[in-house]
Design a protein around this motif. Sequence first.
Motif, mmCIF file in Angstrom:
data_model
loop_
_atom_site.group_PDB
_atom_site.id
_atom_site.type_symbol
_atom_site.label_atom_id
_atom_site.label_comp_id
_atom_site.label_asym_id
_atom_site.label_seq_id
_atom_site.Cartn_x
_atom_site.Cartn_y
_atom_site.Cartn_z
ATOM 1 N N ILE A 10 0.889 -1.165 0.000
ATOM 2 C CA ILE A 10 0.000 0.000 0.000
ATOM 3 C C ILE A 10 0.924 1.212 0.000
ATOM 4 O O ILE A 10 1.890 1.271 0.754
ATOM 5 N N TYR A 11 0.632 2.159 -0.901
ATOM 6 C CA TYR A 11 1.560 3.272 -1.136
ATOM 7 C C TYR A 11 1.250 4.449 -0.222
ATOM 8 O O TYR A 11 0.085 4.686 0.118
ATOM 9 N N TYR A 12 2.290 5.194 0.142
ATOM 10 C CA TYR A 12 2.076 6.393 0.956
ATOM 11 C C TYR A 12 1.452 7.480 0.092
ATOM 12 O O TYR A 12 2.051 7.892 -0.908
ATOM 13 N N ASN A 21 5.849 3.324 -8.276
ATOM 14 C CA ASN A 21 4.603 2.697 -7.807
ATOM 15 C C ASN A 21 3.911 1.986 -8.965
ATOM 16 O O ASN A 21 3.362 0.888 -8.817
ATOM 17 N N THR A 24 5.506 -1.530 -9.821
ATOM 18 C CA THR A 24 5.059 -2.617 -8.940
ATOM 19 C C THR A 24 3.639 -3.052 -9.296
ATOM 20 O O THR A 24 3.336 -4.245 -9.358
ATOM 21 N N ASP A 49 -1.461 3.643 2.142
ATOM 22 C CA ASP A 49 -1.007 3.509 3.527
ATOM 23 C C ASP A 49 -1.061 4.906 4.134
ATOM 24 O O ASP A 49 -0.118 5.686 4.006
ATOM 25 N N LEU A 229 1.171 -3.702 7.338
ATOM 26 C CA LEU A 229 1.318 -5.099 6.897
ATOM 27 C C LEU A 229 0.013 -5.873 7.098
ATOM 28 O O LEU A 229 -0.352 -6.724 6.277
ATOM 29 N N MET A 256 6.634 -6.323 -4.156
ATOM 30 C CA MET A 256 7.091 -5.027 -3.613
ATOM 31 C C MET A 256 8.460 -4.683 -4.174
ATOM 32 O O MET A 256 9.106 -5.513 -4.825
ATOM 33 N N GLY A 257 8.917 -3.464 -3.874
ATOM 34 C CA GLY A 257 10.284 -3.090 -4.219
ATOM 35 C C GLY A 257 11.233 -3.654 -3.184
ATOM 36 O O GLY A 257 10.839 -3.941 -2.047
ATOM 37 N N ILE A 260 11.588 -2.689 0.735
ATOM 38 C CA ILE A 260 10.737 -3.078 1.860
ATOM 39 C C ILE A 260 10.592 -4.598 1.983
ATOM 40 O O ILE A 260 9.651 -5.086 2.596
ATOM 41 N N HIS A 264 8.542 -7.357 4.894
ATOM 42 C CA HIS A 264 7.606 -8.386 4.432
ATOM 43 C C HIS A 264 8.091 -9.805 4.688
ATOM 44 O O HIS A 264 7.288 -10.707 4.904
ATOM 45 N N HIS A 286 11.183 -6.706 -6.311
ATOM 46 C CA HIS A 286 11.801 -6.305 -7.575
ATOM 47 C C HIS A 286 12.824 -5.193 -7.348
ATOM 48 O O HIS A 286 12.881 -4.588 -6.282
ATOM 49 N N GLY A 287 13.608 -4.935 -8.414
ATOM 50 C CA GLY A 287 14.621 -3.887 -8.330
ATOM 51 C C GLY A 287 13.986 -2.515 -8.440
ATOM 52 O O GLY A 287 12.780 -2.387 -8.628
ATOM 53 N N TRP A 288 14.806 -1.516 -8.347
ATOM 54 C CA TRP A 288 14.304 -0.140 -8.427
ATOM 55 C C TRP A 288 14.443 0.425 -9.818
ATOM 56 O O TRP A 288 15.433 0.168 -10.503
ATOM 57 N N LEU A 289 13.460 1.202 -10.183
ATOM 58 C CA LEU A 289 13.593 1.997 -11.398
ATOM 59 C C LEU A 289 14.423 3.208 -11.025
ATOM 60 O O LEU A 289 14.172 3.837 -9.987
HETATM 61 N N1 MSP Z 1 3.726 2.234 2.600
HETATM 62 C C1 MSP Z 1 4.886 1.447 2.435
HETATM 63 C C2 MSP Z 1 4.523 0.042 2.086
HETATM 64 C C3 MSP Z 1 3.670 -0.674 3.039
HETATM 65 S S1 MSP Z 1 3.220 -2.235 2.486
HETATM 66 C C4 MSP Z 1 2.513 -2.958 3.766
HETATM 67 C C5 MSP Z 1 5.781 2.068 1.379
HETATM 68 N N2 MSP Z 1 5.180 2.890 0.503
HETATM 69 S S2 MSP Z 1 5.905 3.740 -0.686
HETATM 70 O O1 MSP Z 1 4.927 4.669 -1.184
HETATM 71 O O2 MSP Z 1 7.143 4.257 -0.229
HETATM 72 O O3 MSP Z 1 6.119 2.783 -1.876
HETATM 73 C C6 MSP Z 1 6.438 1.522 -1.772
HETATM 74 C C7 MSP Z 1 6.694 0.814 -3.037
HETATM 75 O O4 MSP Z 1 6.692 1.618 -4.219
HETATM 76 C C8 MSP Z 1 8.077 0.194 -3.083
HETATM 77 O O5 MSP Z 1 8.265 -0.902 -2.340
HETATM 78 C C9 MSP Z 1 8.077 -0.175 -4.491
HETATM 79 O O6 MSP Z 1 7.181 -1.234 -4.615
HETATM 80 C C10 MSP Z 1 7.540 1.044 -5.151
HETATM 81 N N3 MSP Z 1 8.624 1.926 -5.471
HETATM 82 C C11 MSP Z 1 8.925 3.115 -4.908
HETATM 83 N N4 MSP Z 1 9.970 3.649 -5.561
HETATM 84 C C12 MSP Z 1 10.365 2.819 -6.529
HETATM 85 C C13 MSP Z 1 11.295 2.867 -7.554
HETATM 86 N N5 MSP Z 1 12.110 3.872 -7.724
HETATM 87 N N6 MSP Z 1 11.339 1.826 -8.409
HETATM 88 C C14 MSP Z 1 10.496 0.777 -8.313
HETATM 89 N N7 MSP Z 1 9.626 0.707 -7.355
HETATM 90 C C15 MSP Z 1 9.577 1.685 -6.400
HETATM 91 O O7 MSP Z 1 6.950 1.761 1.360
#
Ligand code: MSP
Length: 631
Positions: A10-12, A21, A24, A49, A229, A256-257, A260, A264, A286-289
């Motif tokens: 869940i994304y912030y 985001n 993923t 989130d 979680l 997830m990236g 985190i 998990h 997965h890896g990061w973009l």
């Molecule tokens: N809220 C937590 C996750 C809680 S899950 C129970 C969080 N949120 S986040 O907004 O920071 O984004 C999380 C996810 O966004 C990363 O784990 C990944 O899946 C994705 N990404 C964020 N930046 C990224 C990149 N630069 N590249 C690829 N994915 C990335 O962490």
Amino acid sequence: MRTFYVTTPIYYPNSEPHAGNAYTTIAADVLARYHRLKGNEVCFLTGVDEHAANVYNAAKAEGLSPQAYCDKIAPTFVKLWERLNISHDIFFRTTSDLHKRGAQKFLNVLYDNGDVYKGKYEGYYCLSCEDFFSEKELTDEKICPVHKLPLQWLEEENYFFRLSKYQDRLLAHLHEHPDFVYPTARRNELLNFLESGLQDVSISRASLSWGIPFPFDPEHIIYIWIEALSNYMTALGYETESEQYQTFWPADVHIMGKDIARFHALLWPAMLMAANLPLPKQIVAHGWLTKDGEALSKTRGIFIDMDGDITTYGVDAFRYYLLREFSFGNDGDYRPARLHARYNADLANDLGNLLNRVLGLVNKNFAAIPVPTTPGEFDDEVKEMAQTTVDKLDAHINVFAFDTALETIWEFVRRINRYVQQTQVWTLAKPETKPRMGTILYNSLEALRFISVLISPFIPETAEKIQKQIGLADFDTVSEWGRLPAGLTVSRGEPIFPRVDIKKQKQSEPEKVARPKQKAGKKTTDLVSFADFQKLDLRVARILAAEPIEGADRLLKLQVDLGTEKRQVVAGIAEHYNSEALVGKQVIIVANLEPATIRNVESHGMVLAGSGDAVVLATLETEMPLGTQVK
Ligand code: MSP
């Protein structure tokens, strides 16, 4: 029928979603769509989130309450998922009552089972990670290693979860389930981390007000990662053990990236062990973009122009590029020039042209899809390859190798292009060969039907367009070759991947390749004598190998066979052809061009190509012996 439950983090919602985001979520969408295609009962969860410190601060900066701020930002995620064709079943918000009640119940269970106690915590905290860093992880500047932002010193009385108690069970679980964490590199990191010892974690905050109150001590709120979680269960109805919860828990895959993965793969399973609940089956990180090698970051303003690229190339090209270009477990640098190259080479050239060509021939020569009456050379090979493609695809998707999965489909696409070429189907319109022509076209359309189904999890919009042009009303399965009904009326529509104006692209990509360009239709005025023309030594050659040149997005290094010798040639065609697709192609080479060094690579000759907005290699109508002179 099997069930399949896949989740994204869940994304912030501290700001609108970014391409990381999207990456993923698109990957999770492929899995969800693939399992639906296989007839499985799927639940695909994504969401936001909301109780993050970042959200609280962003709201304050705008003079809004955190809830009002979330209510403004959460819909921007839904909007992007709609635009990206994401097929989630649940979009979950952690400010929902369903989540609040579920998270509190989960905390009560942990407490009742004796794994929660009160203690004192102090340490450096990153508001963006929502995590503490130990002294040994820090530099003198006390900067967050992920977000490069100053850390805050936090000191307070907290509730703790006995994470350390689960160290041995976690180790055993990782050893007994080698597939629990993907990819292996992440699993090994986690094993090392585990072996170095786990500490209990603080799971409450007394200093914050934005969050879910502790069920047994309302002075505290639940630490965000603990409640976040638990969303994977609360969203299904964990609180009441609903039917949906019973059907889908435990999750098949949490995607997830890599940032985190630890939460998990260690904290979450330990909490589930403490609550005597089954663990998720797989944690896939997965890896990061990156952009120009740097991590994307909402906080640091490093972003990908997702909106611009989707507007230029379409949603499917964007999805295709992300999935095809990067190996899922590794970091990948987002480069618009590569997106452009993939668009031209794989989508417009390989797939779009194939559909267009086959439908054009059917339209011209038959009233409807012809009946395949006359088998011939290559038919069995094509049919067999259709089946092996289905099987290989399954194997690749099961290990999250989306890039190889797509390459496998494209090998088939290219095989069908070759089939059309090898059989010279367009020459078979005479009455005596027309039944064979009909059979080849039927097979090509049946292959396109297979392709449309196989690509549907990755690029669903294109899949639908192809099926519509073939005349199919419904998505069909690929279990059996020959199910395409003859007699359907095809409707060759607009090209599924129309040409994209690359001028804009070129401005944003400063790299220049000297490529004298003759605009289509422009009259040539400078005449050369026949004697001058004769100075050119043009030869038929075959491409043996092709590879990109580092730092030069438009160039490829080719090894070619001229019959009597082998040469290395540099060609400015990387935006229009894939290295793999070039191998085996016959081309025409200017064999007596002065050698040159381009980007530190020697070039002994030049490959001829039609060169306008698109670039298309020049070749002879049928293959000829290597080294044949072209005059
Ligand atoms: N809220 C937590 C996750 C809680 S899950 C129970 C969080 N949120 S986040 O907004 O920071 O984004 C999380 C996810 O966004 C990363 O784990 C990944 O899946 C994705 N990404 C964020 N930046 C990224 C990149 N630069 N590249 C690829 N994915 C990335 O962490």
